[in-house]
Design a protein around this motif. Structure first.
Motif, PDB file in Angstrom:
ATOM      1  N   VAL A 148       8.520   3.870  -8.574  1.00  0.00           N
ATOM      2  CA  VAL A 148       7.333   4.702  -8.355  1.00  0.00           C
ATOM      3  C   VAL A 148       7.764   5.950  -7.596  1.00  0.00           C
ATOM      4  O   VAL A 148       8.219   5.876  -6.451  1.00  0.00           O
ATOM      5  N   ASP A 150       5.915   8.769  -6.661  1.00  0.00           N
ATOM      6  CA  ASP A 150       4.994   9.232  -5.623  1.00  0.00           C
ATOM      7  C   ASP A 150       4.165   8.043  -5.129  1.00  0.00           C
ATOM      8  O   ASP A 150       3.133   7.701  -5.702  1.00  0.00           O
ATOM      9  N   LYS A 151       4.622   7.415  -4.062  1.00  0.00           N
ATOM     10  CA  LYS A 151       3.952   6.217  -3.565  1.00  0.00           C
ATOM     11  C   LYS A 151       2.675   6.542  -2.786  1.00  0.00           C
ATOM     12  O   LYS A 151       1.902   5.634  -2.457  1.00  0.00           O
ATOM     13  N   SER A 152       2.458   7.827  -2.533  1.00  0.00           N
ATOM     14  CA  SER A 152       1.225   8.204  -1.843  1.00  0.00           C
ATOM     15  C   SER A 152       0.054   8.375  -2.820  1.00  0.00           C
ATOM     16  O   SER A 152      -1.097   8.516  -2.399  1.00  0.00           O
ATOM     17  N   THR A 204      -3.282   4.007  -6.559  1.00  0.00           N
ATOM     18  CA  THR A 204      -2.689   2.956  -7.381  1.00  0.00           C
ATOM     19  C   THR A 204      -3.095   3.086  -8.844  1.00  0.00           C
ATOM     20  O   THR A 204      -2.274   2.865  -9.747  1.00  0.00           O
ATOM     21  N   VAL A 214      -0.869   5.634 -10.424  1.00  0.00           N
ATOM     22  CA  VAL A 214       0.477   5.087 -10.608  1.00  0.00           C
ATOM     23  C   VAL A 214       0.536   4.200 -11.849  1.00  0.00           C
ATOM     24  O   VAL A 214       1.430   4.327 -12.692  1.00  0.00           O
ATOM     25  N   PHE A 218      -0.939   3.801  -3.243  1.00  0.00           N
ATOM     26  CA  PHE A 218      -0.017   2.724  -3.603  1.00  0.00           C
ATOM     27  C   PHE A 218       0.774   2.235  -2.392  1.00  0.00           C
ATOM     28  O   PHE A 218       1.029   1.030  -2.250  1.00  0.00           O
ATOM     29  N   ASP A 219       1.151   3.158  -1.498  1.00  0.00           N
ATOM     30  CA  ASP A 219       1.981   2.749  -0.364  1.00  0.00           C
ATOM     31  C   ASP A 219       1.212   1.981   0.709  1.00  0.00           C
ATOM     32  O   ASP A 219       1.810   1.498   1.680  1.00  0.00           O
ATOM     33  N   ASN A 257       3.841  -5.464  -0.032  1.00  0.00           N
ATOM     34  CA  ASN A 257       4.916  -5.628  -1.020  1.00  0.00           C
ATOM     35  C   ASN A 257       4.524  -6.598  -2.120  1.00  0.00           C
ATOM     36  O   ASN A 257       4.840  -6.395  -3.288  1.00  0.00           O
ATOM     37  N   GLN A 296       2.085  -4.830  -4.464  1.00  0.00           N
ATOM     38  CA  GLN A 296       2.807  -3.894  -5.318  1.00  0.00           C
ATOM     39  C   GLN A 296       3.524  -4.624  -6.457  1.00  0.00           C
ATOM     40  O   GLN A 296       3.509  -4.168  -7.607  1.00  0.00           O
TER      41      GLN A 296
END
Length: 496
Positions: free
Chosen positions: A74, A76-78, A81, A84, A116-117, A121, A124
């Motif tokens: 991923v 751009d985890k910012s 979701t 993404v 997403f961040d 875990n 994700q």
């Protein structure tokens, strides 16, 4: 249904000397659910990269499907979701994504509209798996998805994967594999083999094959020794018969004029017998060389725990850890006594690792009291391996451990000597974890504190460590989500 065919695959890294794969051939059905197993550092992730076309190789890989890899990178985890996942599976409908997430026990309304961040875990892992399986006609390469999953999540993901088809799954969790695969792809010392069934059925067959080959190897070893002795005797007889034939004068030594031909025939017979024995010996040597090519040995490890003078080593009284001022678990009260092997149980984020860090003296926000007995020596295996850099020699020196013992333990855990000169930063995840465990085993301690020690570690080494802890019964407190390991080792469960 289609086939993925691998023909005469040979690959070596440009900076390497030995082939990772050499003339490997096999084929698999794209409808199969394959568990991919093998020792750490033997090339499982490398094989995935070859399927993805990331490296040049000799041989041929033929596939009519597109490969997707998990964990999906991923960028751009910012991002939200939902955005993404739209990049992962652009053709999927929202209702399909909601259906998949519900099967994985994920609240779609909650996670899809969060960055997403901010997902754990485990969350994700689940949302990316759901999205990747929505790419119709793709074949999924799943690389160790369980490392961020607690016990309940592993059961849930195994159930989810059992409903799917068309994937290769790298995992070292035996019970997880049994719960979701119908074929095993085993990366052995000499080849790659495909077998129908789950991990347990494969392991039973593999052990039987190894026992058979060991028996055959011992029989042939004795046969070769006996044939070598027989060959020497036959050669001696032949030489003696030949020496009597050459220069023989029957008029001086024997009245019979036919004696010379008799000696010649006898010499020829002895020479023929010696040659036949030699051929049998060479055939036995060749047959023996075909055995034990894939033999997996695991020498017994040793541990020298210290004995504490009191029955109680550690006490937790009303302890609850906090993140950013928020308490993440109910207060817990328990003691660690001599001979206990306590496993901390709970969902991801419930504070298991924090309790262990608190025990070894790291600054963690908490309420309650942790009391450590006077003089208690603790050996700690952290979950994180990112700090490992430099050579093993330097690591041993910096940590004050016996270098010879340290390397001997690593050798028993399937490290090759060539790896001793490499930078630890280039080790596989499993190899890095073995470094931390070997360090712990070099340390005489009253209490062993291990935080998810089996992450990335291969199945053979897991069973080797299980045997060690069963034999020496050290006092331990640990976190581990491998159900088979927990059931074998833990004497008590503390739930958070």
């Amino acid at each position: 249904m289609s086939m993925i065919k691998v023909d005469n695959l040979t690959f070596c890294y440009p900076s390497g000397y030995d082939n990772i794969f050499e003339d490997v051939s096999f084929q698999i059905d794209t409808d199969w659910k394959l568990g991919f197993i093998g020792r750490n550092g033997r090339g499982k992730t490398t094989f995935f990269n070859l399927l993805l076309g990331r490296y040049e190789y000799r041989g041929k890989i033929t596939a009519s499907v597109q490969f997707d890899y998990f964990p999906y990178p991923v960028k751009d985890k910012s991002a939200l979701t939902c955005d993404v996942l739209r990049g992962v599976c652009p053709d999927a409908e929202e209702w399909q994504l909601n259906r998949e997430l519900s099967l994985l026990e994920v609240d779609a309304a909650d996670v899809l509209w969060r960055p997403f961040d901010t997902l754990s875990n485990g969350e994700q892992t689940k949302v990316l798996l759901a999205a990747l399986f929505l790419n119709e006609g793709h074949f999924l390469l799943i690389d160790e998805p369980t490392n961020h999953l607690d016990c309940a999540a592993r059961e849930n993901v195994a159930e989810y994967l059992r409903r799917k088809k068309g994937f290769i799954l790298v995992s070292h969790d035996r019970r997880f594999l049994d719960g979701c695969v119908d074929h095993i792809l085993s990366l052995n010392r000499a080849n790659i083999e495909v077998q129908s069934g789950n991990f347990s059925s494969w392991m039973t067959n593999f052990q039987r094959q190894q026992e058979y080959e060991q028996t055959q190897n011992e029989r042939l070893r004795k046969d070769i020794k006996r044939l070598q002795q027989a060959a020497r005797r036959a050669a001696d007889w032949s030489d003696k018969a030949e020496s009597r034939k050459i220069g023989f004068d029957p008029r001086n030594t024997e009245k019979s004029i036919g004696r010379r031909s008799y000696e010649g025939m006898k010499a020829k017979k002895m020479m023929s017998r010696a040659k036949a024995i030699s051929q049998r010996r060479e055939a036995a040597i060749e047959e023996k060389s075909e055995l034990l090519k894939n033999y997996e040995s695991a020498e017994n490890l040793k541990l020298s725990p210290l004995t504490y003078h009191s029955s109680t080593l550690v006490s937790f009284t009303g302890v609850a850890v906090s993140y950013d001022g928020r308490t993440v678990c109910d207060p817990v009260t328990f003691s660690v006594r001599r001979g206990d092997r306590i496993v901390l149980d709970g969902r991801n984020g419930s504070g298991k690792s924090s309790l262990l860090k608190l025990l070894v003296g790291q600054p963690i926000d908490h309420t309650g009291t942790v009391s450590v007995g006077s003089g208690v020596v603790i050996s700690y295996v952290p979950q994180d391996t990112s700090h490992l850099r430099g050579t093993l020699d330097r690591y041993a020196e910096e940590n004050g451990i016996d270098e010879s013992l340290f390397k001997a333990i690593l050798r028993k855990m399937d490290f090759q000597r060539v790896q001793f000169d490499k930078d630890m930063a280039d080790f596989s995840g499993g190899q890095k974890k073995k470094v931390l465990i070997a360090h712990s085993l070099c340390t005489q301690a009253h209490l062993y504190v291990w935080d998810e020690p089996l992450n990335f570690i291969d199945i053979y080494s897991r069973m080797q460590i299980e045997q060690l802890l069963s034999d020496f019964e050290p006092t331990m407190i640990f976190v581990e989500h491998d159900a088979e390991f927990r059931d074998t080792i833990a004497t008590e469960i503390v739930s958070l």
